[in-house]
Design an enzyme around this catalytic site. Structure first.
Site, PDB file in Angstrom:
ATOM      1  N   LYS A 177      -4.819   3.688   5.832  1.00 31.51           N
ATOM      2  CA  LYS A 177      -4.129   2.436   5.436  1.00 31.51           C
ATOM      3  C   LYS A 177      -5.178   1.698   4.820  1.00 31.51           C
ATOM      4  O   LYS A 177      -6.236   1.337   5.388  1.00 31.51           O
ATOM      5  CB  LYS A 177      -3.799   1.788   6.764  1.00 31.51           C
ATOM      6  CG  LYS A 177      -2.598   2.390   7.140  1.00 31.51           C
ATOM      7  CD  LYS A 177      -1.172   2.192   6.596  1.00 31.51           C
ATOM      8  CE  LYS A 177      -0.142   2.827   7.123  1.00 31.51           C
ATOM      9  NZ  LYS A 177       1.181   2.657   6.175  1.00 31.51           N
ATOM     10  N   LYS A 189      10.995   8.638   3.871  1.00 32.01           N
ATOM     11  CA  LYS A 189      11.256   8.497   5.385  1.00 32.01           C
ATOM     12  C   LYS A 189      12.791   8.370   5.396  1.00 32.01           C
ATOM     13  O   LYS A 189      13.398   7.546   5.338  1.00 32.01           O
ATOM     14  CB  LYS A 189      10.780   6.890   5.626  1.00 32.01           C
ATOM     15  CG  LYS A 189       9.348   6.382   5.478  1.00 32.01           C
ATOM     16  CD  LYS A 189       9.092   5.122   5.903  1.00 32.01           C
ATOM     17  CE  LYS A 189       7.574   4.589   6.271  1.00 32.01           C
ATOM     18  NZ  LYS A 189       6.754   5.264   5.408  1.00 32.01           N
TER      19      LYS A 189
END
Ligand code: MG
Length: 347
Positions: free
Chosen positions: A143, A257
């Site tokens: 991240k 997703k």
């Protein structure tokens, strides 16, 4: 004959908070739905919105579940409004499984898919990368866009240095950069083992169509100007997003997703038709929603990419976790997930 529809809202503390450029996650909120047909068969679905991506809120989803009522007709279940994509996803999952029958719900072709290890933001990524590498992971996701850009760029080489030879590193900026910052990163990525950069820039629909258009133009420009592939994630949550990016000739990858898409099968069929490169990814849902998402991922017969599901153990209460993060995910790992146990744990 109507169905019997029930739902339970959950709020589950995470074992370790998850930090992204949008927010710090300390808990996950969502809803589990239970659907029983006239023969008494029962199936489940999960509604796990991420409002920062532009989905509905959990409150809106709960209100929609209330409006469905306890004894809906099938037509009602199929006519949930487009803007409630996550509600449609959860209800469709349960309804789809009832229609398919249990045997076909989870495919059991003997495929194992690599899994990407999720690394925390900042310097803690180093230690985590070392231990994940020791347990056999070779794809890692870091991240970024969380701290100062100079500090993070300086860490990039340290992180690449601890990865085993042949490893791939994914960078996920969660839309934190402006175009200039994205360019600085992409210049740096060019000669490093960066598999792709996920969502370097993003404007949510709430900022208005002009802001969205400007950012989408920037993404297309960046994707053409640099050799490292870019991947869309936040940009793909509404019905029609996949189609719009296909129409714009997006040359990069698609992070899907499945839990956030109102019409998963429709979106995947379109991506397959254009031979898109697809990476399946967790929405930090419970094992119940992950079971449906992983089933879609394992059934994908396009080029396999490491799954973005290296997230468990995730919850303080391990009854909601999917299979513990391992370098590979097999159909039997998914088949072992018991949706009813998740439902019962919310009692
Ligand atoms: Mg992402």
């Amino acid at each position: 004959m109507p169905f019997h529809f029930q739902f339970r809202r959950y709020r589950l503390p995470l074992r370790v908070s998850v930090r992204t450029a949008h927010e710090i996650w300390t808990e996950r909120e969502g809803i589990i739905v239970r659907l029983q047909d006239e023969q008494g068969a029962v199936r489940f679905g999960e509604i796990a919105p991420i409002p920062a991506f532009g989905t509905e809120t959990v409150d809106a989803a709960e209100e929609a579940c209330r409006l469905i009522g306890e004894w809906p007709a099938e037509r009602q279940l199929r006519e949930i409004p487009q803007e409630l994509g996550c509600v449609r996803n959860g209800v469709n999952a349960a309804l789809g499984e009832l229609r398919l029958g249990a045997a076909e719900a989870v495919k059991t072709d003997n495929v194992a898919r690599a899994v990407a290890a999720l690394l925390p933001a900042g310097r803690p990524a180093m230690e985590q990368a070392k231990s994940r590498a020791e347990s056999g992971f070779r794809t890692f996701k870091w991240k970024v866009g969380v701290a100062d850009i100079g500090d993070e760029l300086a860490l990039l080489d340290d992180l690449c240095a601890v990865l085993p030879a042949g490893s791939k590193l994914r960078l996920d900026a969660n839309g934190a950069w402006d175009r200039r910052q994205a360019e600085r990163w992409l210049e740096r990525c060019a000669e490093r083992p960066i598999e792709f950069v996920e969502q370097p820039c993003f404007a949510s629909a709430s900022l208005g169509p002009r802001a969205v258009q400007r950012v989408e133009d920037a993404l297309l420009g960046l994707a053409h100007d640099y050799p490292t592939p870019l991947a869309l994630d936040e940009s793909l949550v509404r019905d029609g997003d996949v189609e719009r990016w296909i129409g714009r000739g997006w040359p990069g990858w698609y992070v899907v997703k499945p839990t956030l898409l109102g019409d998963v099968n429709g979106a995947l069929a379109r991506l397959k038709a254009v031979r898109a490169t697809v990476v399946f990814s967790s929405a930090l849902e419970t094992a119940l929603g992950a079971r449906a998402a992983l089933t879609a991922a394992l059934s994908w017969d396009g080029e396999p990419k490491a799954l973005g599901f290296g997230v468990w153990p995730l919850f303080k209460d391990g009854r909601f976790d999917g299979p513990l993060a391992a370098p590979f995910c097999r159909p039997e790992d998914v088949a072992r997930i018991d949706p009813e146990a998740v439902w019962n744990a919310l009692n």
